[in-house]
Motif scaffolding. Structure first.
Motif, PDB file in Angstrom:
ATOM      1  N   LYS A  85       1.784  14.404  30.767  1.00 49.03           N
ATOM      2  CA  LYS A  85       0.714  13.390  30.356  1.00 49.03           C
ATOM      3  C   LYS A  85      -0.192  13.123  31.223  1.00 49.03           C
ATOM      4  O   LYS A  85      -1.327  12.825  31.108  1.00 49.03           O
ATOM      5  N   TYR A 100       0.735  23.397  20.377  1.00 53.20           N
ATOM      6  CA  TYR A 100       1.184  23.076  18.938  1.00 53.20           C
ATOM      7  C   TYR A 100       1.607  24.370  18.441  1.00 53.20           C
ATOM      8  O   TYR A 100       2.694  24.375  17.593  1.00 53.20           O
ATOM      9  N   ASP A 143       9.310  17.404  15.627  1.00 51.72           N
ATOM     10  CA  ASP A 143       9.153  15.953  16.019  1.00 51.72           C
ATOM     11  C   ASP A 143       8.136  16.213  17.216  1.00 51.72           C
ATOM     12  O   ASP A 143       7.129  15.378  17.241  1.00 51.72           O
ATOM     13  N   ASP A 144       8.223  17.350  17.865  1.00 48.11           N
ATOM     14  CA  ASP A 144       7.252  17.526  19.038  1.00 48.11           C
ATOM     15  C   ASP A 144       5.948  17.765  18.461  1.00 48.11           C
ATOM     16  O   ASP A 144       4.709  17.363  19.077  1.00 48.11           O
ATOM     17  N   GLU A 181       4.728  16.835  15.704  1.00 48.48           N
ATOM     18  CA  GLU A 181       4.236  15.657  15.084  1.00 48.48           C
ATOM     19  C   GLU A 181       3.635  14.522  16.205  1.00 48.48           C
ATOM     20  O   GLU A 181       2.478  13.942  16.078  1.00 48.48           O
ATOM     21  N   GLU A 182       4.337  14.643  17.391  1.00 49.42           N
ATOM     22  CA  GLU A 182       3.869  13.818  18.612  1.00 49.42           C
ATOM     23  C   GLU A 182       2.386  14.205  18.976  1.00 49.42           C
ATOM     24  O   GLU A 182       1.720  13.345  19.446  1.00 49.42           O
ATOM     25  N   VAL A 218      -0.156  13.024  16.416  1.00 51.21           N
ATOM     26  CA  VAL A 218      -0.394  11.489  16.762  1.00 51.21           C
ATOM     27  C   VAL A 218      -1.095  11.431  18.023  1.00 51.21           C
ATOM     28  O   VAL A 218      -2.112  10.432  17.947  1.00 51.21           O
ATOM     29  N   SER A 219      -0.858  12.055  19.029  1.00 52.10           N
ATOM     30  CA  SER A 219      -1.609  11.925  20.480  1.00 52.10           C
ATOM     31  C   SER A 219      -2.838  11.915  20.380  1.00 52.10           C
ATOM     32  O   SER A 219      -3.838  11.230  20.917  1.00 52.10           O
ATOM     33  N   GLN A 247      -4.108  12.337   9.868  1.00 55.52           N
ATOM     34  CA  GLN A 247      -3.363  11.309  10.632  1.00 55.52           C
ATOM     35  C   GLN A 247      -4.249  10.014  10.955  1.00 55.52           C
ATOM     36  O   GLN A 247      -3.604   8.918  10.592  1.00 55.52           O
TER      37      GLN A 247
END
Length: 267
Positions: A81, A100, A111-112, A114-115, A118-119, A161
Motif C-alpha cells: 500500500k 488483478y 476477494d483479493d 474485488e479488493e 474497490v481500491s 463499482q
C-alpha cells in the motif's frame, strides 16, 4: 651368614629400580597432559568467529527478502500500500491491472480481486483516469499501450463499482466519450466492444429506472451513437438476467433502436 647379607642388598636394588621407573613414567605423562588440555580449551574459541559470520550472513539474507517472499502478511500488505501511494496514477493502474489478471486464474483469490476493484473505485484520480481512457483512448506511444486491452476491461468493472457506490456520472461520461469517438470514425480496435460493455454494466444496475422512464434514462447516453448494434447489445446483455424477454425485446425496439435510428436520420 654371607647369603643373609646378599639377599637384602638385592631387594634394595630392585626396589630402587622400580621407584626410578615409576617416577619417569609419571614425568612423561605430566608432559603430555597440558597439550591435551590446551586443545580442548581452544576449541570453543575457534568456533566463535564462525558463529558470528553465520549470523551476519543471515542478517544480510533477511535484508534481501523481497515483498513477494513475505506473502500475505500484514507487513507485506502495508508495504504494498505504501509503495502504491508513491506511484503516479498510471503506474498504480499498471501495477494493479497486472496483479488483478494474475489473480484471475486463481478462483480462491476472488476477494483479493474485488479488493483491487474497490481500491481503484475509491480513488478519484484513478476513476478520472479510466474515464479518460474511454473518452480519449490510449495512444500507441503511451507506456500503457501494452496493457490497453486489460485496462479497458478492468475500467468497466471499476466504473461499475463507482456506480454501485452511488455515482453513475463517471460511467455515463465514459459511454458518451466512446460514442463521440465512434461518431468521429475512431477505428481503435475493440472500441465498439467498449461501448457494449459499458452500456451493459450501466443498464444492469439501472434496469428498473430505465424501464420506468426510458426516454430520460436513455438520453443520458447522448442523443446519437456511432454503433447502434453494439449499443443495443449492451442493453440486451445488461438487462437479460433481470428482465423477461417479453418485456425486454419491445423495450429495445420501441425505445433504443427507434430513438437512435430517428436521431441518426435527422442529422
Amino acid at each position: 651368614m654371607k647369603y643373609k647379607i646378599i639377599i637384602p642388598a638385592v631387594l634394595v636394588v630392585a626396589l630402587g629400580a622400580s621407584a626410578i621407573f615409576w617416577l619417569q613414567s609419571t614425568s612423561l605423562s605430566e608432559k603430555n597432559r597440558p597439550e591435551d588440555v590446551n586443545v580442548s580449551l581452544e576449541t570453543p574459541s575457534i568456533q566463535v568467529p564462525v558463529i558470528e559470520q553465520a549470523t551476519n550472513a543471515g542478517d544480510a539474507e533477511i535484508s534481501r527478502v523481497s515483498k513477494n517472499d513475505l506473502g500475505d502478511t500484514p507487513e507485506a500488505i502495508d508495504s504494498t500500500k505504501n509503495d502504491l501511494q508513491a506511484l503516479s496514477v498510471q503506474e498504480k493502474v499498471s501495477e494493479l491491472v497486472s496483479e488483478y489478471f494474475l489473480l484471475s486464474n486463481k478462483p480462491l483469490k476472488k476477494d483479493d480481486r474485488e479488493e483491487i476493484i474497490v481500491s481503484l473505485a475509491n480513488d478519484p484520480d484513478t476513476v478520472e483516469f479510466f474515464e479518460t481512457v474511454y473518452s480519449s483512448g490510449i495512444t500507441e506511444e503511451s507506456e500503457l499501450a501494452g496493457q490497453q486491452a486489460e485496462i479497458r476491461v478492468l475500467g468497466v468493472m471499476v466504473l461499475e463499482q463507482v456506480q454501485k457506490d452511488g455515482d453513475e456520472e463517471p460511467i455515463l461520461r465514459a459511454i458518451r466519450g466512446v460514442n463521440s469517438r465512434l461518431l468521429d470514425q475512431d477505428k481503435t480496435k475493440g472500441i465498439n466492444l467498449d461501448l457494449r460493455d459499458l452500456v451493459s454494466a450501466w443498464s444492469s444496475n439501472r434496469y428498473e429506472r430505465i424501464l420506468q422512464n426510458p426516454t430520460d434514462e436513455i438520453a443520458k447516453l447522448g442523443s446519437q451513437t456511432g454503433d447502434l448494434d453494439e449499443l443495443a447489445n449492451g442493453f440486451l446483455a445488461g438487462m437479460t438476467s433481470h428482465v423477461p424477454k417479453e418485456t425486454l425485446w419491445p423495450f429495445l425496439r420501441d425505445h433504443v433502436i427507434s430513438l437512435y435510428s430517428a436521431n441518426q436520420n435527422n442529422t
